[in-house]
Design a protein around this motif. Structure first.
Motif, PDB file in Angstrom:
ATOM      1  N   GLU A 104     -50.553 -28.112   3.230  1.00  0.00           N
ATOM      2  CA  GLU A 104     -50.749 -29.111   2.177  1.00  0.00           C
ATOM      3  C   GLU A 104     -49.585 -29.114   1.199  1.00  0.00           C
ATOM      4  OE1 GLU A 104     -53.713 -29.535  -1.566  1.00  0.00           O
ATOM      5  OE2 GLU A 104     -54.681 -29.125   0.368  1.00  0.00           O
ATOM      6  N   GLU A 105     -49.101 -27.927   0.833  1.00  0.00           N
ATOM      7  CA  GLU A 105     -47.956 -27.832  -0.077  1.00  0.00           C
ATOM      8  C   GLU A 105     -46.714 -28.460   0.540  1.00  0.00           C
ATOM      9  OE1 GLU A 105     -47.423 -23.737  -1.142  1.00  0.00           O
ATOM     10  OE2 GLU A 105     -49.352 -23.618  -2.154  1.00  0.00           O
ATOM     11  N   THR A 126     -48.600 -21.804  10.213  1.00  0.00           N
ATOM     12  CA  THR A 126     -48.286 -23.073   9.546  1.00  0.00           C
ATOM     13  C   THR A 126     -47.320 -23.881  10.410  1.00  0.00           C
ATOM     14  OG1 THR A 126     -48.641 -22.136   7.348  1.00  0.00           O
ATOM     15  CG2 THR A 126     -47.271 -24.115   7.478  1.00  0.00           C
ATOM     16  N   ALA A 131     -57.404 -20.541   5.701  1.00  0.00           N
ATOM     17  CA  ALA A 131     -57.372 -21.140   4.361  1.00  0.00           C
ATOM     18  C   ALA A 131     -55.948 -21.145   3.801  1.00  0.00           C
ATOM     19  CB  ALA A 131     -58.308 -20.386   3.426  1.00  0.00           C
ATOM     20  N   ARG A 132     -55.238 -20.039   3.987  1.00  0.00           N
ATOM     21  CA  ARG A 132     -53.855 -19.965   3.482  1.00  0.00           C
ATOM     22  C   ARG A 132     -52.921 -20.873   4.274  1.00  0.00           C
ATOM     23  NH1 ARG A 132     -52.930 -15.647  -0.155  1.00  0.00           N
ATOM     24  NH2 ARG A 132     -54.727 -14.278  -0.300  1.00  0.00           N
ATOM     25  N   SER A 146     -53.799 -23.670   5.775  1.00  0.00           N
ATOM     26  CA  SER A 146     -54.125 -25.026   5.339  1.00  0.00           C
ATOM     27  C   SER A 146     -53.479 -25.345   3.993  1.00  0.00           C
ATOM     28  CB  SER A 146     -55.644 -25.176   5.249  1.00  0.00           C
ATOM     29  OG  SER A 146     -55.992 -26.450   4.812  1.00  0.00           O
ATOM     30  N   LEU A 147     -53.525 -24.396   3.070  1.00  0.00           N
ATOM     31  CA  LEU A 147     -52.914 -24.580   1.758  1.00  0.00           C
ATOM     32  C   LEU A 147     -51.403 -24.737   1.874  1.00  0.00           C
ATOM     33  CD1 LEU A 147     -53.260 -24.630  -1.331  1.00  0.00           C
ATOM     34  CD2 LEU A 147     -52.994 -22.141  -1.285  1.00  0.00           C
TER      35      LEU A 147
END
Length: 139
Positions: A88-89, A112, A81-82, A84-85
């Motif tokens: 996205e950022e 990431t 989840a982190r 993916s976030l």
């Protein structure tokens, strides 16, 4: 002030003057949207002045600063989840993502970077350079 231009040449300055605050806000929004990442190809990414995707530069700088002494630094999985976030950022506005030791975990940053590289449309090692890479393995 906004710097624009082909990063292989000297950047140029563009001054935007609106008749009122609303004009400036609209121009600023349009330019910000146009500067965002719009694809998965390496050439579509927001780049550093050296032509490296900002996400790659930022993640490697973070790992260099906080993870070089850690064994298996790229083997520990991060929180999906982190990761993916964070992806996205970086996709939305890579220039404004600041990786900080207290806010970001090393394994999330390495995942990431790995996710970004695995999702790019371009080959990192071109077939023209393949023989050179293979010969380097023997050295």
């Amino acid at each position: 002030m906004l710097l624009l231009g082909d990063m292989s040449r000297a950047p140029r300055t563009l001054y935007v003057h609106g008749f009122n605050r609303m004009d400036f806000s609209l121009w600023h929004s349009a330019i910000t949207l146009a500067a965002a990442t719009d694809g998965r190809a390496l050439g579509d990414q927001q780049l550093t002045k050296n032509g490296v995707p900002i996400i790659v530069d930022s993640c490697i700088a973070f790992v260099t600063q906080y993870g070089l002494c850690q064994e298996g630094v790229y083997q520990t999985p991060g929180d999906p989840a982190r990761v993916s976030l964070l992806l996205e950022e970086f996709t939305r506005d890579a220039r404004n993502v600041k990786l900080r030791n207290k806010e970001h975990q090393l394994e999330n940053v390495t995942d990431t970077l790995k996710s970004f590289l695995s999702q790019t449309e371009d080959a990192l090692l071109t077939k023209e350079l393949y023989p050179y890479w293979v010969s380097a393995l023997g050295m």
